[in-house]
Design an enzyme around this catalytic site. Sequence first.
Site, PDB file in Angstrom:
ATOM      1  N   PRO A 147      -1.813   0.136 -10.513  1.00 23.90           N
ATOM      2  CG  PRO A 147      -1.833  -0.496  -8.265  1.00 23.90           C
ATOM      3  CD  PRO A 147      -2.703  -0.435  -9.488  1.00 23.90           C
TER       4      PRO A 147
ATOM      5  CE  LYS B 131       6.105   0.524   0.274  1.00 26.03           C
ATOM      6  NZ  LYS B 131       4.731  -0.003   0.088  1.00 26.03           N
TER       7      LYS B 131
ATOM      8  CG  HIS C 176      -4.541  -6.439  -8.721  1.00 30.09           C
ATOM      9  ND1 HIS C 176      -3.687  -7.461  -9.092  1.00 30.09           N
ATOM     10  CD2 HIS C 176      -4.272  -6.210  -7.410  1.00 30.09           C
ATOM     11  CE1 HIS C 176      -2.956  -7.826  -8.066  1.00 30.09           C
ATOM     12  NE2 HIS C 176      -3.279  -7.092  -7.023  1.00 30.09           N
ATOM     13  N   GLY C 177      -2.484  -5.095 -11.159  1.00 25.11           N
ATOM     14  CA  GLY C 177      -1.156  -4.571 -10.865  1.00 25.11           C
ATOM     15  C   GLY C 177      -0.112  -5.374 -11.611  1.00 25.11           C
ATOM     16  CB  ALA C 178       3.543  -5.383 -11.434  1.00 20.27           C
TER      17      ALA C 178
ATOM     18  CG  HIS D 204      -1.905  -1.132   1.196  1.00 21.35           C
ATOM     19  ND1 HIS D 204      -2.515  -1.615   2.324  1.00 21.35           N
ATOM     20  CD2 HIS D 204      -2.370  -1.884   0.168  1.00 21.35           C
ATOM     21  CE1 HIS D 204      -3.322  -2.606   1.999  1.00 21.35           C
ATOM     22  NE2 HIS D 204      -3.248  -2.788   0.694  1.00 21.35           N
TER      23      HIS D 204
END
Length: 472
Positions: free
Chosen positions: A371, A471, A395-397, A202
Amino acid sequence: MELVEESPYRFRIDRHDPMRVPGVVFASRSLLPDAGADRSLEQVANVATLPGIVGASYAMPDVHLGYGFPIGGVAATDVEAGGVVSPGGVGFDISCGVRLLAADLDGAELGTRLEPLMDGLGAVTPRGMGKGAVWHLSKQSELDAVLRGGSRYAVERGYGVERDLARCEDYGAVDDANPAEVSERAVERGARQVGSLGSGNHFLEVQTVEEVYDDRVAAAFGLRPGQVCVMIHCGSRGLGHQICTDYVRRMEKVMARYGIKVPDRQLACAPVDSHEGRAYLGAMAAAANYARANRQLLADAARKVFKRETGRGLDLVYDISHNLAKIETHGVDGGQRSLCVHRKGATRALPPGHQDLPDDLRDVGQPVLIPGSMGTGSYVLTGVPGAPAFASTCHGAGRVQSRKQAVRAERGMDPRAQLEAQDIVVRGASRRGLAEEMPAAYKDISAVIESAEGAGLCRKVARLAPIGVVKG
């Protein structure tokens, strides 16, 4: 696991007992999981055994091992044909998702203001494993209102503006939330975390629009080349985690009563129209609303810092979740059916013309926010007509290393220095927290997007590059 290549971006796992439908993997050959190190394709086949599943058990290009379902898994069950809902098909971080805000400001204008901007964002963004939040709820009734009203309640209390709701999935809240089905332990875990990032992958990032692929759609979304944006990625914190834990245990105990057998206990499930199924969906929706409010509060805090440090505002582009099960109507075998669509590590991608889109987006489709891994780009996509997998995409990598493996790989190196060498300003992260999320731990985000687009799941609109990250 034997895969049949149907096209350069689509592979099939043929149906065999006890599978009820085939498996379909959307990926290039180079992105396929290593069967010796990652059991996610076995999980795709296991999901295909769920009662009531229709079409196929789908995997997105970022697929990797998850709990029961693979992360990057999509499965829809027919509600009227004994279809089930499985908490493992949503995951522990219920309604984890992404919110993107766009500034009336170009990256070139930031200059020396970037450092104080990041200081300010770091100061107002609670993060990490512990407690701490933007909103300190003083009454049980306030948390109940969050669980029922999501972003709508946050805006009502002054944390945002009405336009935010039109640019949020479900207009800011899922209407069938039932806080009564949320355990006391889940409430305890969530009560002091409303408006906080958490840890893991996150983040809050300041980004610039590096490239635009479709000027018309980008303009409708509110994006232009060089523009500064803020992306927030977080979910339902301890509340969502506890709800998943509670209902996996509960459904595991009742499956035999409904004559359900699954090859993996992590696929514990119950019919959608059973008492347990309805209870889980009500609790899950409450967690989804918590997550929407969570991102709404963080966005409001970021807006205030942005205004103070730059004199400019932030408009919401969109807010979308990638861990949910939703009751939706889709075409199946020539007819319209009510389906429970599980998207775990997968993003809804509605096409142009869809009735659930706000008026100002109906002609261009839904913004899809993807992201990247820390230090790499993120993407904005849009849905396309006739897409497979029930209007879903990646949804992402997608991880290729566990967090422990990533930390070992970074041993002797300085992750913060590596990011700062790319002119990315870092605030608040521990060395271990950074090492866990470095790009080497993930697939190539550009290759994932190429596969998703090549498979007909979505279309590229813009690419965003990070210039600052907060972060836990």
